[in-house]
Design a protein around this motif. Structure first.
Motif, PDB file in Angstrom:
ATOM      1  N   ARG A 104       0.817  -1.216   0.000  1.00 33.18           N
ATOM      2  CA  ARG A 104       0.000   0.000   0.000  1.00 33.18           C
ATOM      3  C   ARG A 104       0.850   1.265   0.000  1.00 33.18           C
ATOM      4  NH1 ARG A 104      -1.017   1.141   6.310  1.00 33.18           N
ATOM      5  NH2 ARG A 104       1.171   0.988   6.904  1.00 33.18           N
ATOM      6  N   HIS A 105       0.151   2.380  -0.205  1.00 35.45           N
ATOM      7  CA  HIS A 105       0.687   3.709   0.064  1.00 35.45           C
ATOM      8  C   HIS A 105      -0.074   4.216   1.274  1.00 35.45           C
ATOM      9  CE1 HIS A 105       1.844   7.884  -0.272  1.00 35.45           C
ATOM     10  NE2 HIS A 105       2.691   7.582  -1.253  1.00 35.45           N
TER      11      HIS A 105
ATOM     12  N   PHE B 249      -2.412  -4.510  -4.280  1.00 32.95           N
ATOM     13  CA  PHE B 249      -1.716  -3.230  -4.248  1.00 32.95           C
ATOM     14  C   PHE B 249      -2.750  -2.112  -4.133  1.00 32.95           C
ATOM     15  CE2 PHE B 249       1.211  -6.034  -6.373  1.00 32.95           C
ATOM     16  CZ  PHE B 249       2.488  -5.580  -6.080  1.00 32.95           C
TER      17      PHE B 249
ATOM     18  N   CYS C 161      -2.196   1.708  -4.088  1.00 30.81           N
ATOM     19  CA  CYS C 161      -1.078   2.642  -4.150  1.00 30.81           C
ATOM     20  C   CYS C 161      -1.221   3.589  -5.327  1.00 30.81           C
ATOM     21  CB  CYS C 161       0.229   1.855  -4.269  1.00 30.81           C
ATOM     22  SG  CYS C 161       0.349   0.848  -5.771  1.00 30.81           S
TER      23      CYS C 161
ATOM     24  N   LEU D 188       4.863   2.981  -3.461  1.00 31.09           N
ATOM     25  CA  LEU D 188       4.416   2.425  -2.182  1.00 31.09           C
ATOM     26  C   LEU D 188       4.978   3.258  -1.038  1.00 31.09           C
ATOM     27  CD1 LEU D 188       5.242  -1.316  -3.004  1.00 31.09           C
ATOM     28  CD2 LEU D 188       3.001  -0.230  -3.183  1.00 31.09           C
TER      29      LEU D 188
END
Length: 413
Positions: free
Chosen positions: A201-202, A264, A266, A282
């Motif tokens: 993730r971000h 993901f 992000c 990320l």
């Protein structure tokens, strides 16, 4: 496992001398519309129309929405934008010959009963080279006049949206890669009865946090989440190694059952001139920018060390926030993962607003994990849920590549 659903429509790009042919066929009609594309740049041009159209559609949806729900006063403007973009895509891709386009309309009406309540969701299958993928979901093939009379009536708005392939059909992409995608349909639970997932993730994206909270609460009995990543000190090589080997554990050990999903949430940047420099951004305990060239470099290095014969996980790319995803080049990441033998990839044709990306993800995983729906149906019904419950057409920006039949073994865990 249930039998694979046969497609109601098959769309093929067939190489011919001097170009390619776009061919439509169906077991429900003898009509077989075929268009010769001597200039294959039509395909990139069509995706360019989608890029500009989706960006404007996203602007209108954000302008007229409260959270992910679109207000009534914006529906006519949104419908007009969808219809214009869809028809312009068709006229860019196919020769604008009135007789041939009428035949194409007749074909789709015979092939698919798209406006009959309660009917099974038909499948439309694309077969062709990954360079020639067309965004079928966004084209009103089922009614070329779709959205030609924009309306603020919510019920009528939803009916008009059914003219677009992605709001009436499951779209299955069968890409002709140098290395075929393994056709194992089962998402295999662990001995504890849960699906193993890696979460990347971000951390500044609120949608990423919302997705993680849902998986750890509502989804906790169905999924075992490893992460979030990146962890302290990790670099691009570490992320690539985790994606390459779905048995990887932080301790240096290996899972008994490979993870089945790599998610993901992000930023995604596809604005550079060189596709090898497209990147996933990320952020966790550290910032990591992983480019296509990084994945390719490390996948090749790791292949030299060997990889056991196992079914590779499906990949979910939920590009949101201020991501710069471009429909002209949107196949770059799906192709990368499919060539890594990942069985399926679901990703967006354009960056989705954070809260809307989280809403789509929650519904998608509810259908896939809690109700045991196959991947293609889960994606379709998540599109449909956003449309019918929130009058929001942006769910259509999510496209599935690879095996749409993936589902939890034996249905619901």
């Amino acid at each position: 496992m249930p039998e694979r659903q046969a497609p109601s429509v098959t769309v093929r790009f067939v190489p011919v001398l001097g170009g390619v042919e776009l061919e439509f066929s169906s077991p429900h009609t003898t009509l077989r519309p075929t268009f010769n594309l001597s200039d294959t740049s039509r395909i990139a041009a069509t995706r360019g129309v989608l890029r500009d159209g989706l960006r404007e559609l996203k602007r209108l949806v954000v302008k007229h929405s409260d959270d992910e729900r679109v207000r009534t006063e914006g529906l006519a403007e949104i419908a007009a934008q969808m219809g214009t973009t869809g028809r312009l895509m068709i006229s860019t891709l196919c020769p604008p010959n009135a007789r041939l386009l009428n035949q194409l309309q007749d074909f789709w009406r015979r092939a698919i009963r798209w406006n009959v309540p309660g009917r099974p969701v038909p499948v439309v299958e694309y077969v062709g080279h990954p360079e020639y993928v067309i965004p079928l979901e966004h084209m009103p093939f089922l009614d070329l006049s779709g959205c030609d009379r924009p309306t603020a009536d919510p019920i009528r708005f939803i009916e008009q949206c059914r003219a677009f392939v992605g709001f009436s059909c499951v779209v299955r992409r069968k890409l002709l890669l140098d290395s075929p995608i393994p056709q194992c349909d089962e998402l295999q639970p662990s001995e504890q009865g849960r699906i193993e997932m890696r979460f990347l993730r971000h951390s500044e994206l609120k949608g990423a946090t919302a997705e993680y909270v849902w998986l750890m609460s509502d989804g906790r009995d169905k999924v075992d989440v490893l992460g979030p990543f990146p962890a302290e000190g990790e670099k691009a090589a570490d992320i690539a190694a985790q994606v390459f080997d779905p048995r990887w554990l932080p301790s240096g050990g290996r899972r008994a059952v490979p993870e089945q999903i790599q998610h993901f949430s992000c930023h995604c940047d596809t604005t550079t001139k060189d596709p090898l420099d497209y990147a996933l951004q990320l952020r966790g305990a550290t910032d990591v920018r992983v480019r296509v060239r990084d994945f390719k470099d490390h996948f090749t290095r790791l292949a030299g060390e060997g990889r056991s014969d196992m079914a590779m996980p499906m990949v979910v790319l939920n590009a949101c926030g201020t991501s710069a995803a471009d429909p002209v080049t949107a196949t770059s990441f799906p192709r990368l993962f499919l060539e890594n033998e990942n069985r399926a990839v679901i990703g967006t044709e354009v960056a989705i607003p954070d809260r809307m990306a989280a809403a789509f993800s929650r519904k998608f995983y509810e259908l896939l994990l809690l109700k045991g729906e196959p991947l293609g149906v889960a994606a379709y019904e998540a599109h449909d849920h956003m449309l019918t419950e929130s009058r929001n057409p942006l769910g259509l920006a999510y496209s599935v590549y690879g095996n749409t039949e993936l589902r939890i073994v034996n249905g619901v865990v």
